[in-house]
Design an enzyme around this catalytic site. Structure first.
Site, PDB file in Angstrom:
ATOM      1  N   ARG A 149      15.137   3.247  13.495  1.00  0.00           N
ATOM      2  CA  ARG A 149      14.239   4.145  14.255  1.00  0.00           C
ATOM      3  C   ARG A 149      14.245   3.870  15.759  1.00  0.00           C
ATOM      4  O   ARG A 149      13.203   3.885  16.418  1.00  0.00           O
ATOM      5  CB  ARG A 149      12.808   4.019  13.717  1.00  0.00           C
ATOM      6  CG  ARG A 149      12.749   4.198  12.217  1.00  0.00           C
ATOM      7  CD  ARG A 149      11.401   3.910  11.648  1.00  0.00           C
ATOM      8  NE  ARG A 149      11.506   3.797  10.192  1.00  0.00           N
ATOM      9  CZ  ARG A 149      10.569   3.332   9.397  1.00  0.00           C
ATOM     10  NH1 ARG A 149       9.415   2.952   9.901  1.00  0.00           N
ATOM     11  NH2 ARG A 149      10.755   3.276   8.100  1.00  0.00           N
ATOM     12  N   ASP A 166     -24.768  30.302 -14.361  1.00  0.00           N
ATOM     13  CA  ASP A 166     -25.252  29.313 -13.391  1.00  0.00           C
ATOM     14  C   ASP A 166     -24.928  29.848 -11.987  1.00  0.00           C
ATOM     15  O   ASP A 166     -24.035  30.691 -11.824  1.00  0.00           O
ATOM     16  CB  ASP A 166     -24.524  27.984 -13.654  1.00  0.00           C
ATOM     17  CG  ASP A 166     -24.676  27.014 -12.519  1.00  0.00           C
ATOM     18  OD1 ASP A 166     -25.815  26.710 -12.165  1.00  0.00           O
ATOM     19  OD2 ASP A 166     -23.644  26.575 -11.968  1.00  0.00           O
TER      20      ASP A 166
HETATM   21  O1  LIG Z   1      14.348   5.377   6.183  1.00  0.00           O
HETATM   22  P1  LIG Z   1      14.039   4.498   7.361  1.00  0.00           P
HETATM   23  O2  LIG Z   1      13.176   5.158   8.367  1.00  0.00           O
HETATM   24  O3  LIG Z   1      15.279   3.915   7.932  1.00  0.00           O
HETATM   25  O4  LIG Z   1      13.189   3.251   6.829  1.00  0.00           O
HETATM   26  C1  LIG Z   1      13.577   2.459   5.726  1.00  0.00           C
HETATM   27  C2  LIG Z   1      12.532   2.476   4.640  1.00  0.00           C
HETATM   28  O5  LIG Z   1      11.420   1.705   5.077  1.00  0.00           O
HETATM   29  C3  LIG Z   1      10.242   1.715   4.295  1.00  0.00           C
HETATM   30  O6  LIG Z   1      10.331   0.895   3.136  1.00  0.00           O
HETATM   31  C4  LIG Z   1       9.226   0.603   2.297  1.00  0.00           C
HETATM   32  O7  LIG Z   1       9.618   0.576   0.957  1.00  0.00           O
HETATM   33  C5  LIG Z   1       9.884  -0.686   0.365  1.00  0.00           C
HETATM   34  C6  LIG Z   1      10.123  -0.475  -1.111  1.00  0.00           C
HETATM   35  O8  LIG Z   1       9.016   0.038  -1.751  1.00  0.00           O
HETATM   36  C7  LIG Z   1       8.752  -1.657   0.600  1.00  0.00           C
HETATM   37  O9  LIG Z   1       9.126  -2.915   0.079  1.00  0.00           O
HETATM   38  C8  LIG Z   1       8.479  -1.773   2.090  1.00  0.00           C
HETATM   39  O10 LIG Z   1       7.352  -2.592   2.286  1.00  0.00           O
HETATM   40  C9  LIG Z   1       8.241  -0.424   2.727  1.00  0.00           C
HETATM   41  O11 LIG Z   1       8.162  -0.576   4.123  1.00  0.00           O
HETATM   42  C10 LIG Z   1       9.862   3.134   3.982  1.00  0.00           C
HETATM   43  O12 LIG Z   1       8.719   3.168   3.184  1.00  0.00           O
HETATM   44  C11 LIG Z   1      10.999   3.932   3.378  1.00  0.00           C
HETATM   45  O13 LIG Z   1      10.601   5.293   3.197  1.00  0.00           O
HETATM   46  C12 LIG Z   1      12.156   3.911   4.351  1.00  0.00           C
HETATM   47  O14 LIG Z   1      13.256   4.594   3.798  1.00  0.00           O
END
Ligand SMILES: O=P(O)(O)OC[C@H]1O[C@H](O[C@H]2O[C@H](CO)[C@@H](O)[C@H](O)[C@H]2O)[C@H](O)[C@@H](O)[C@@H]1O
Ligand SMILES: O=c1ccn([C@@H]2O[C@H](COP(=O)(O)OP(=O)(O)O)[C@@H](O)[C@H]2O)c(=O)[nH]1
Length: 724
Positions: free
Chosen positions: A310, A497
């Site tokens: 990002r 009602d």
């Molecule tokens: O797709 P991005 O913007 O590159 O980000 C990567 C992913 O990050 C986040 O991950 C989360 O999911 C994990 C699995 O459940 C969890 O362990 C972690 O704590 C979270 O941060 C995000 O939620 C994903 O959508 C992104 O693809």
């Protein structure tokens, strides 16, 4: 055959453009790596963004074809969509808010509009893929609106939703201008899952306080469906990490790294570049370790992998600068010719090299400020096939709920973190093994396959539960039969009602006045001499008289206290006394004082405590307190306490809507009865009806005594119009 359609913003494969060609690589991030192991089974499909902007239709067709062969269906997003939907609303509004970094959040209407539009785009892509029997499993904060959009298009569809990031306290959610839309979007699902019970609790509280919908043990009754909410801590593909760790490739990589690092002991940290991960704080803690314990200088190195992420979002770009600067400063200060304090990599590593690092490290530092789960912690554990190594884990990662044998720290406490590193480095091998064995048993058992099964089984159960509701939908067959009996009848009794049935429930009771359509309907129904229409309400008789008294209606007011047949005067159900009010009113007054927003209504023969404008969670606590208080006071008296929709009413026992309605039934001996109501007080009416009556509950509460249900006041009006 029914399949599962997985939907997430990012596909598990990302497409990269190099100078000469397009390449396909695994995506980083826990969602993709975690779910990547399961989606190929049984013809399942994964719908999502492939991670690049396409430049031509040919390119789009080529990517689609390549991904289709691997069971993926790409949703292509434009540069503007990535800017406003992904970097904008998803990662500059929702991500900081949900991770308690509200100071970074922006609130741009344009970003919101892009978010709605992209969710709609995903909806169309899913509808194009999914058959009526398929299960749709939507993932994460980028697609909060999608469950409701899909529900509108396919009302009977099975939809699961899982949130991979924390769900924060109501105090953060309430700041979002679009909070209600986002919650309603999620409630389109049949099952909503979170990593921890804490996140689930925050969600239920937000739904109750923002949408005014209560829950019972994680079961939410929306006007149209029962939605289940539960905690499912996500796991990893344990065997894959264990097997990779045992592979020759990983061992060879580890040997290479060991040679390069000489004898230095290794502390490892691996994250996406993110301010939620506590990377800068971790660097400061490592610096403090070297200051406090000079004996570790030249002995220990921090190997720190930061995966680019990002980087178009401002906070990410400035975090990158901060990390570069910190690493530079610490290394410059402590480095020797033969030793580097920090080995910093800003790129992603392939699985075997990652696992080689897990093997090599004696300590893993997983210290996020907030993290939905954190799979790196679990991957480290699965890769430690020699059962040694220490995990230092932040108490604010979802994983900390499960991995209690890690050294659990508060990531903002730099001193504690430095001490934890020291403790980890001196921890006896026996203790390491003991802790590691117990964490491995847990991570092995609750792996990603068990997680999926648990979620899917619960989703199937939520569907069965909906189908076995005690009440049946007032569908076409029943309606046809109802019309036939209505036409054939000579004396019809309609018991209706008011609030929540004829008129939508309004937080300001005096604003629920009948509109022109309702007046027309009631007039038309009463114009038929075969019909006797009774308004059966908890409201006081004066309001009913003022609003509806000009029509030839019968009335049951104050939950059965006051009765009036069309054209006659009001009379009491029975002679009643009121002296008890002097004792009860002061008690209710203390509850008003202790529950901001609640108030007392003094009716002719009853007292009502209203809490529709109070904080819903506080009101739930106070209601239980007041109920037990009143039950104690009214035992051995002729008083009763009635629980209605956001009210508690105290009045003489034996008088309720049911006892009053029974009088109409015995007096007019109708050959057709229709009783409609929405709240607990209407259950008395339903219970008092003979078996041949049509009893209709507005809403889907499975505990109703009614035979049938409709979803809303709009449906009630449709039903009444059909009788004219
Ligand atoms: O797709 P991005 O913007 O590159 O980000 C990567 C992913 O990050 C986040 O991950 C989360 O999911 C994990 C699995 O459940 C969890 O362990 C972690 O704590 C979270 O941060 C995000 O939620 C994903 O959508 C992104 O693809
Ligand atoms: O070079 C790398 C570094 C990390 N990861 C993976 O990225 C995921 C990070 O997931 P986590 O749940 O820890 O956090 P997220 O990045 O999803 O917030 C883990 O599965 C890592 O194995 C990866 O694929 N390549």
């Amino acid at each position: 055959m029914s399949r599962t359609i997985i939907v997430s913003n990012r596909l598990p494969t990302k497409v990269l453009r190099t100078e000469e060609s397009l390449t396909f690589q695994p995506s980083e991030g826990g969602l993709a790596t975690g779910l990547g192991s399961i989606y190929r089974e049984d013809g399942n499909v994964w719908v999502g963004w492939p991670g690049l902007f396409v430049e031509s239709e040919e390119e789009e067709a080529y990517i689609s074809e390549q991904l289709r062969a691997d069971s993926m269906a790409p949703v292509f997003l434009t540069e503007a969509e990535i800017r406003d939907f992904y970097e904008g609303f998803s990662n500059s509004t929702l991500w900081p808010t949900f991770h308690y970094f509200a100071q970074f959040a922006t609130y741009e209407q344009e970003h919101w509009e892009a978010y709605v539009a992209v969710n709609e785009k995903f909806c169309q892509a899913v509808l194009a893929m999914a058959g009526p029997d398929d299960t749709i499993w939507v993932h994460d904060y980028q697609l909060l609106l999608l469950p409701e959009m899909l529900r509108k298009a396919r009302p009977e569809c099975t939809i699961g939703f899982f949130l991979h990031i924390p769900f924060p306290s109501y105090e953060l959610i309430r700041v979002l201008p679009w909070r209600a839309e986002l919650l309603r979007g999620m409630l389109g699902a049949d099952l909503i899952g979170f990593h921890t019970y804490g996140y689930m609790r925050h969600f239920l509280s937000a739904v109750s306080q923002i949408l005014g919908i209560a829950n019972q043990n994680g079961q939410i009754e929306t006007p149209t469906r029962t939605v289940l909410v539960d905690a499912f801590p996500m796991g990893i593909d344990y065997d894959r990490y264990e097997q990779t760790a045992a592979s020759e490739t990983a061992k060879n990589h580890e040997a290479e790294y060991r040679e390069a690092l000489r004898d230095a002991r290794v502390i490892l940290s691996i994250d996406r570049l993110d301010y939620t991960k506590g990377i800068a704080q971790r660097l400061r803690a490592f610096e403090l370790l070297l200051q406090r314990y000079p004996e570790w200088r030249e002995q220990v190195s921090l190997v720190m992998l930061v995966v680019p992420s990002r980087d178009q979002v401002a906070q990410y770009a400035s975090l990158k600068e901060e990390i570069d600067e910190l690493v530079g400063r610490i290394n410059a200060q402590y480095r020797t010719i033969s030793w580097n304090p920090i080995h910093y990599f800003y790129r992603s590593f392939p699985l075997e090299e990652l696992v080689a690092l897990y093997r090599l490290a004696e300590v893993a530092l997983v210290t996020p400020m907030r993290d939905g789960m954190n799979l790196v912690a679990k991957e480290f554990i699965a890769s430690k096939i020699d059962k040694r190594g220490v995990l230092i884990l932040s108490e604010r990662a979802g994983a900390a709920r499960e991995l209690s044998d890690a050294i659990i720290i508060n990531p903002t406490d730099t001193g504690q973190l430095a001490e934890a590193m020291h403790d980890a480095l001196v921890m006896p091998e026996e203790e390491q093994t003991q802790r590691m064995i117990s964490m491995q048993a847990l991570v092995r058992q609750y792996n990603v396959f068990a997680w999926t099964k648990l979620f899917m089984d619960r989703l199937a159960y939520s569907k069965i539960k909906q189908l076995t509701l005690a009440t049946e939908t007032l569908g076409t067959t029943v309606m046809a039969q109802l019309h036939e009996r209505y036409e054939a009848a000579e004396q019809r009794l309609l018991l209706l009602d008011y609030d929540g049935t004829l008129a939508p429930f309004n937080p300001m009771p005096q604003r629920a006045k009948p509109d022109a359509e309702l007046l027309f309907l009631l007039q038309a129904l009463t114009a038929n001499p075969k019909n006797r229409v009774v308004i059966i309400s908890g409201r006081d008789r004066t309001t009913l008289q003022n609003w509806l008294g000009h029509l030839p209606l019968d009335f049951i007011a104050e939950h059965g206290v006051w009765l009036r047949s069309a054209g006659e005067d009001w009379h009491l159900f029975q002679v009643l006394r009121n002296d008890w009010k002097e004792e009860i009113r002061p008690i209710l007054e203390t509850y008003v004082a202790r529950t901001a927003g609640s108030f007392i209504e003094d009716k002719d023969y009853s007292l009502v405590w209203h809490y529709r404008r109070a904080d819903s969670e506080l009101a739930a606590v106070r209601t239980r307190e007041l109920l037990s208080h009143l039950t104690f006071l009214t035992s051995n008296t002729d008083l009763q306490v009635l629980e209605g929709n956001k009210v508690l009413e105290i009045k003489t026992a034996g008088i309720h809507k049911g006892s009053a309605a029974a009088r109409w039934v015995s007096q007019y001996t109708p050959d057709f009865i229709l009783a409609i109501g929405d709240d607990r007080t209407d259950e008395d009416t339903f219970g008092a009806m003979p078996p041949e009556a049509y009893t209709v509950k507005v809403g889907t509460d499975s505990r109703s005594k009614a035979q049938y249900h409709v979803h809303s006041t709009t449906d009630v009006r449709v039903l009444l119009r059909s009788l004219i």
